[in-house]
Design a protein around this motif. Structure first.
Motif, short mmCIF file in Angstrom:
data_model
loop_
_atom_site.label_atom_id
_atom_site.label_comp_id
_atom_site.label_asym_id
_atom_site.label_seq_id
_atom_site.Cartn_x
_atom_site.Cartn_y
_atom_site.Cartn_z
N GLY A 4 -22.79 2.39 23.03
CA GLY A 4 -24.12 1.96 23.42
C GLY A 4 -24.14 0.56 23.99
O GLY A 4 -24.66 0.31 25.09
N VAL A 5 -23.55 -0.39 23.25
CA VAL A 5 -23.55 -1.79 23.70
C VAL A 5 -22.80 -1.93 25.01
O VAL A 5 -23.26 -2.61 25.95
N LEU A 6 -21.64 -1.27 25.11
CA LEU A 6 -20.81 -1.42 26.30
C LEU A 6 -21.50 -0.84 27.52
O LEU A 6 -21.44 -1.42 28.61
N ILE B 7 -25.67 8.36 25.85
CA ILE B 7 -24.74 7.41 25.23
C ILE B 7 -24.17 7.99 23.94
O ILE B 7 -22.97 7.87 23.65
N ALA B 8 -25.04 8.63 23.15
CA ALA B 8 -24.55 9.26 21.92
C ALA B 8 -23.55 10.36 22.22
O ALA B 8 -22.52 10.51 21.53
N LEU B 9 -23.81 11.15 23.26
CA LEU B 9 -22.88 12.21 23.64
C LEU B 9 -21.57 11.63 24.15
O LEU B 9 -20.49 12.13 23.82
N VAL C 294 -27.64 15.87 16.48
CA VAL C 294 -28.38 17.06 16.89
C VAL C 294 -29.42 16.73 17.93
O VAL C 294 -29.84 17.57 18.72
N SER C 295 -29.85 15.47 17.97
CA SER C 295 -30.85 15.08 18.96
C SER C 295 -30.36 15.24 20.39
O SER C 295 -31.14 15.21 21.32
#
Length: 726
Positions: free
Chosen positions: A264-266, A350-352, A722-723
């Motif tokens: 996320g940050v990157l 980003i999570a994926l 799951v989101s």
């Protein structure tokens, strides 16, 4: 329910591992699309046979060496012309004839010579001085037909029979052909510092006639000059270019490694970095635009100066920097609007990507698989190019009558050089010659050369698409083995990439060949449409051009759609081991059931990865720009002196982008595989249930059929938010 539970648990209730070799959700794979596999193998064998046939009949010397009027090669070893490396035109003024465009041969005698002439001379002047100075003839005769030694022969007969050229002019070899040695003196075109010359027929001509005769030669010479300067730039900066590409590779690898821990940050850092780089570009363009105000000539337009080989000329115009600034502003606004309206989807992507970075972290060998794909494609390109050259040089020499078409009805007809002098053509058409025109033939093989070339192009497209499909299926299988492993990394196979490659080759060659065949057919049709469009550009039929434009657009869309379906079909093949049609159908309906989520997440992910490529290429490009323009004081002494600093700069930028694309394509394949695996595993009812919990652990995969999860399965590592699917 008991049977289903036994599939996930052993007889004594212990959790059952997935197959260590990973056969997907099914354990018993079988060969798929066997018929297409057999056809594919037969086509490959036929392709090899075509290459052998072309190798037997072809002669690549026809490409390397120029050919004289008798079909003999200039400069070829072990021939009478071994020491005669240049092609000399008896009367280059005839090269302005339209027949040059028909036969690609100048309608004058062409002779192989050891060196090009270095002086002005005429046959008339030679005859006048022959009695007093025979050395004049010794020099002139080397540009006459071999064996001719009659300097006293009348000029009219010599010109009629083309025994010798009526004149010679100072020339220099270019592409092993003697062209006039043009130069410019005080803005005036000259040849050997002369503006006029005698044509050997009693007339005085201007050297501009030579320019018109050698139409386009000056542009070619300019291109050669530019090419030589570019070659010099590469020769003096190649090691710095390699250093720049190595930095791009290190940055790409470092980016992927850091992505595992700080996705996320990157990502927000490099998004802001791209915005900052573009912002700096806007400021720099404005500064250059303002700095050039009042500079003489800076207010000219690009249209006023036309095309220039030295691109630095354009950088001295205010209009150029204004155009750059407008383009960068549009890109900047577009990126900012995308970030504002898609900020929530960006978080999901980003999570994926973070989960994908974890998968790549466990299977680092996948980052280097693009090298294998590159090698396979390079082999295909090399074989296609060699076969195409041999096919194009498979013809036999064809001779045609070279004469004035308006006065001779035999002009441009096929002739036999051995019997030509015994025919009436020389009497009816004064000065006609039976000269070499091109290579062709009347045999069965020569009649179908075009079909063979078309087959060569089609099989080339098929093989290239197969190499890409093999890479996609291999990577999908490797990443799927990560997804289906209960405990990570304990249950991940020892060599997942190698195992996946073996499964793809052993079981699914036919399916990969089937998908590649469909794509190759569409691409071949697109190539044919582009060819037709090129041929019909000069026509005035608006309806035909409109119809052709529509067809091109439709087939372009069809190609993109097939690539998308094939990519997801290969993922399903890697997971379930079914044939291509079944896998494509299941992938299509699965994606259609989640069309909004797939479309948004896929495009956002592609957008983020594209920004990553731009960051790598842009960062390395900015560093290269400051280096090659001597703006880094520490390396001022080491910076090479260049003719065009943009040559190594563009090479570094394009190379860096391709390197980043190679690494990030693996990442994109990982994300697509994990996401498709996740969609196939989850049911509609379970989504809402696990959404309330927030995460889906690997152990929760057992719950997809509403089975009870055992406490010990909580030891499983890794999770997928799951989101992601909402």
């Amino acid at each position: 329910m008991a049977r289903e539970e036994e599939n996930y648990y052993g007889k004594h209730g212990e959790p059952r591992k997935f197959d260590p070799k990973f056969r997907g959700p099914i354990h018993n794979r079988h060969c798929t699309d066997v018929l297409c596999c057999v056809i594919f193998i037969v086509v490959i064998l036929g392709y090899i046979a075509l290459g052998i046939l072309a190798w037997v009949h072809g002669d690549p010397r026809k490409v390397v060496y120029p050919t004289d009027s008798y079909g003999q090669f200039c400069g070829q070893k072990d021939t009478i012309n071994e020491n005669k490396t240049s092609l000399f035109y008896f009367n280059i003024l005839k090269c302005a004839s339209p027949i040059v465009l028909i036969n690609l041969q100048c309608p004058t005698t062409q002779l192989c010579v050891s060196k090009c002439p270095d002086r002005f001379a005429t046959y008339i002047d030679m005859q006048g001085s022959y009695r007093h100075n025979k050395s004049y003839w010794e020099y002139y005769r080397q540009f006459c037909k071999p064996g001719f030694n009659k300097p006293w022969k009348s000029v009219a007969q010599v010109i009629r029979d083309e025994d010798c050229p009526s004149m010679i002019i100072p020339s220099r070899p270019f592409l092993k052909r003697c062209f006039p040695d043009f130069s410019t003196k005080n803005g005036i075109l000259t040849v050997a510092n002369q503006t006029t010359f005698k044509d050997g027929r009693g007339k005085t001509r201007n050297v501009t006639d030579l320019r018109e005769a050698a139409n386009g030669i000056n542009n070619v010479l300019d291109a050669r000059s530019v090419g030589m300067k570019i070659f010099e730039d590469y020769a003096s900066s190649w090691h710095w270019i390699l250093i720049g590409l190595f930095i791009a590779m290190v940055v790409s690898l470092l980016f992927l490694v850091l992505l595992r821990f700080t996705a996320g940050v990157l990502f927000w850092i490099f998004i802001l970095g791209v915005i900052g780089i573009i912002g700096y570009g806007i400021w720099h363009c404005y500064w250059e635009y303002d700095h050039l105000q009042g500079t003489p000539g800076s207010d000219l337009t690009i249209y006023d100066i036309g095309f220039q080989t030295d691109f630095r000329v354009y950088l001295q115009l205010r209009q150029t920097w204004l155009a750059f600034m407008i383009i960068l502003c549009i890109v900047e606004v577009f990126i900012i609007l995308m970030l504002i309206f898609l900020r929530n989807r960006i978080r999901i992507a980003i999570a994926l990507l973070q989960e994908g970075s974890r998968a790549i972290g466990y299977i680092m060998s996948t980052l280097f698989y693009p090298i294998i794909t590159f090698v396979l494609i390079a082999i295909c390109i090399s074989y296609w190019a060699v076969t195409a050259v041999f096919l194009s040089t498979s013809g036999e020499p064809v001779y045609k009558v070279m004469a004035n078409q308006t006065l001779c009805k035999y002009a441009n007809l096929t002739c036999d050089p051995e019997t030509f002098n015994t025919t009436n053509v020389t009497k009816l058409c004064v000065g006609a010659q039976c000269t070499f025109a091109f290579y062709g033939g009347e045999s069965f093989y020569h009649k179908y050369i075009f079909i063979f070339q078309l087959s060569n192009a089609f099989v080339f497209l098929w093989l290239v698409n197969f190499a890409i499909a093999l890479g996609q299926c291999t990577l999908a299988g490797a990443f799927a083995s990560y997804y289906w492993a209960f405990r990570k990394p304990a249950d991940i196979p020892t060599c997942p990439l190698f195992s996946s490659f073996g499964r793809a080759i052993r079981y699914h060659t036919g399916s990969l060949a089937f998908g590649s065949l469909i794509l190759a057919i569409v691409q071949l049709i697109r190539i044919m449409l582009e060819y037709l469009d090129h041929k019909l550009k000069g026509t005035q039929n608006s309806f035909t051009r409109f119809l052709l434009c529509c067809l091109k657009c439709c087939f372009w869309c069809l190609e993109k759609f097939i690539k998308f379906i094939n990519r997801n079909a290969y993922i399903m093949i890697a997971i379930y081991g079914k044939n291509f049609c079944t896998s494509a159908k299941e992938a299509f309906f699965l994606l259609m059931r989640n069309v909004v989520r797939v479309a948004v997440l896929d495009k956002v992910t592609d957008f983020l990865l594209f920004l990553g490529k731009l960051l790598v290429a842009g960062g390395v490009g900015v560093l290269a720009f400051f280096f090659f323009t001597h703006r880094i004081p520490v390396f001022t002494q080491e910076t090479p002196t260049l003719n065009y600093y943009w040559v190594p700069l563009l090479t570094v930028i394009i190379g860096s982008y391709l390197i980043a694309h190679g690494f990030f394509s693996v990442y994109a394949m990982c994300v697509d595989t994990l996401f498709l695996c996740f969609l196939t595993e989850m049911g509609t009812e379970e989504k809402e249930k696990y959404f309330q919990r927030g995460h889906l652990t690997a152990s929760d995969a057992c719950c997809r059929n509403k089975l009870h999860c055992r406490k010990e399965m909580k030891l499983a590592e890794g999770f997928l938010p799951v989101s992601l699917i909402f």
